[in-house]
Design a protein around this motif. Structure first.
Motif, mmCIF file in Angstrom:
data_model
loop_
_atom_site.group_PDB
_atom_site.id
_atom_site.type_symbol
_atom_site.label_atom_id
_atom_site.label_comp_id
_atom_site.label_asym_id
_atom_site.label_seq_id
_atom_site.Cartn_x
_atom_site.Cartn_y
_atom_site.Cartn_z
ATOM 1 N N GLY A 86 -67.465 101.458 18.807
ATOM 2 C CA GLY A 86 -66.024 102.103 18.794
ATOM 3 C C GLY A 86 -64.759 101.183 18.546
ATOM 4 N N ARG A 87 -65.284 99.914 18.059
ATOM 5 C CA ARG A 87 -63.930 98.968 17.847
ATOM 6 C C ARG A 87 -63.462 99.210 16.398
ATOM 7 N N ASP A 88 -62.159 99.169 16.432
ATOM 8 C CA ASP A 88 -61.409 99.477 15.087
ATOM 9 C C ASP A 88 -61.786 98.250 14.204
ATOM 10 N N ILE A 89 -62.213 98.791 12.927
ATOM 11 C CA ILE A 89 -62.814 97.962 11.961
ATOM 12 C C ILE A 89 -61.648 96.980 11.398
ATOM 13 N N TYR A 90 -60.511 97.806 11.249
ATOM 14 C CA TYR A 90 -59.533 97.192 10.496
ATOM 15 C C TYR A 90 -58.963 96.007 11.389
ATOM 16 N N SER A 91 -58.837 96.010 12.592
ATOM 17 C CA SER A 91 -58.330 95.024 13.619
ATOM 18 C C SER A 91 -59.506 93.903 13.196
ATOM 19 N N ARG A 92 -60.692 94.268 13.657
ATOM 20 C CA ARG A 92 -61.560 93.307 13.729
ATOM 21 C C ARG A 92 -61.809 92.666 12.122
ATOM 22 N N LEU A 93 -61.395 93.207 11.170
ATOM 23 C CA LEU A 93 -61.322 92.577 9.572
ATOM 24 C C LEU A 93 -60.405 91.395 9.778
ATOM 25 N N LEU A 94 -59.282 91.924 10.186
ATOM 26 C CA LEU A 94 -57.955 90.849 10.233
ATOM 27 C C LEU A 94 -58.553 89.402 10.945
ATOM 28 N N TYR A 95 -58.835 89.756 12.237
ATOM 29 C CA TYR A 95 -59.258 88.752 13.063
ATOM 30 C C TYR A 95 -60.433 87.980 12.481
ATOM 31 N N GLY A 96 -61.392 88.773 11.760
ATOM 32 C CA GLY A 96 -62.605 88.099 11.221
ATOM 33 C C GLY A 96 -62.326 87.064 10.178
ATOM 34 N N ALA A 97 -60.999 87.494 9.430
ATOM 35 C CA ALA A 97 -60.478 86.687 8.355
ATOM 36 C C ALA A 97 -60.113 85.270 9.062
ATOM 37 N N ARG A 98 -59.501 85.146 10.146
ATOM 38 C CA ARG A 98 -59.261 83.878 10.631
ATOM 39 C C ARG A 98 -60.356 83.063 10.940
ATOM 40 N N VAL A 99 -61.624 83.607 11.506
ATOM 41 C CA VAL A 99 -62.728 83.032 11.784
ATOM 42 C C VAL A 99 -63.312 82.292 10.427
ATOM 43 N N ILE A 267 -68.937 100.756 8.061
ATOM 44 C CA ILE A 267 -69.120 99.531 8.850
ATOM 45 C C ILE A 267 -69.325 98.305 7.926
ATOM 46 N N THR A 268 -70.285 98.619 6.920
ATOM 47 C CA THR A 268 -70.572 97.322 6.283
ATOM 48 C C THR A 268 -69.767 97.075 4.849
ATOM 49 N N LEU A 269 -69.380 98.399 4.384
ATOM 50 C CA LEU A 269 -68.491 98.261 3.089
ATOM 51 C C LEU A 269 -67.201 97.367 3.228
ATOM 52 N N PHE A 270 -66.336 97.437 4.315
ATOM 53 C CA PHE A 270 -65.218 96.718 4.165
ATOM 54 C C PHE A 270 -65.433 95.365 4.422
ATOM 55 N N PRO A 271 -66.111 94.723 5.565
ATOM 56 C CA PRO A 271 -66.386 93.363 5.575
ATOM 57 C C PRO A 271 -67.050 92.951 4.340
#
Length: 299
Positions: A86-99, A267-271
């Motif tokens: 249930g975590r928001d993929i858009y927000s995780r994608l933004l923070y994942g860019a940082r890592v 879930i896998t498409l956007f990352p």
């Protein structure tokens, strides 16, 4: 006799700050003519800005789990949908860019510093020092990068810091070989002999006269290696040897979504798209930068 200088334009002094300004302008003009390089540069800048302003752009906390909202498709509330918890993929994608970008930049920087140092020492002093460093690089290059990184992370343990050092370690021999070859060609020039005859120390010759003249291949290699570093780091996280959950990271997001690829492919498409775009962006920009910095290119 010092290193050759650019031909001056009438009415414009070429020394000092003006010289650097003219070089940057000439480089930008060459890059601007390469449409693919500009597209790659815009992609890189876009993702860097997303990473910097992630707290302002994110619509949800990237680690907030709402099980009732799991596996939701893209909607007005969750722009890119939600993952299996249930975590928001858009927000995780933004923070994942940082890592992902941090791992790419830092690992390349560490590997470049170590590799450039070893390459200059090997090329400048030669003899047994050169043989020892190059044979060591040959041994490291005999192993595929991902396998070497896997071995290092397996020994050190899974963490973002260890991934950075593992990816940086494999970059060292590549930078060392490139810098060694460039150093060998520069140190044979007459102005280096003249500077040495004037009593300049090896340290001054290396860092004031040789290093500035071999920066072009270093910059190009660094730009291209960032893409490889991001792929390697994502692969390690995909295998569970990278960034630890619940920290958002593109490779880890791909790994978490692979079990639901038929039920919730987003879930896998956007990352996956994010990794693809960043890698393509760095490669396009690196190729354009190589052409722009090549002195044989006249266009």
């Amino acid at each position: 006799m010092d290193q050759p200088q650019l031909q001056s334009t009438p009415g414009i002094p070429i020394n000092g700050q003006n010289s650097k300004s003219l070089r940057w302008k000439a480089l930008y003009k060459k890059l601007a003519k390469n449409k693919a390089a500009m597209v790659g540069g815009y992609i890189v800048v876009f993702f860097v800005l997303l990473a910097i302003f992630a707290p302002l752009l994110a619509t949800h906390n990237p680690n907030d789990m709402v099980v009732m909202n799991k596996l939701q498709s893209p909607s007005a509330e969750h722009w890119l949908g939600t993952d299996d918890v249930g975590r928001d993929i858009y927000s995780r994608l933004l923070y994942g860019a940082r890592v992902s970008l941090t791992v790419g930049f830092l690992s390349t920087l560490i590997g470049a510093i170590a590799g450039v140092t070893l390459g200059i020492v090997a090329g400048y002093y030669g003899r047994w020092i050169d043989s020892f460093i190059m044979r060591l690089c040959d041994v490291l290059l005999a192993f595929p990068g991902i396998l070497l990184a896997l071995a290092i992370v397996s020994i050190l343990g899974a963490s973002t810091i260890n991934v950075i050092f593992a990816v940086a370690f494999f970059a060292i021999p590549t930078f060392a070989r490139i810098v060694r070859g460039s150093t060998l060609s520069i140190k044979k020039l007459e102005f280096i002999d003249a500077i040495r005859a004037m009593g300049s120390s090896d340290f001054r010759i290396i860092f004031k006269h040789i290093l500035p003249n071999i920066l072009s291949p270093i910059i190009v290699q660094a730009t291209l290696y960032i893409a490889s570093a991001i792929i390697t780091a994502s692969a390690l996280s995909f295998l569970g040897l990278g960034t630890k959950p619940p920290t958002a990271e593109w490779g880890a997001m791909l790994s978490a979504g692979r079990h639901y690829i038929s039920q919730a492919p987003h879930i896998t498409l956007f990352p996956g798209i994010a990794i693809l775009l960043v890698v393509v962006g760095f490669n396009l920009f690196g190729d354009g930068l190589r052409d722009a910095l090549d002195p044989k290119t006249k266009k």
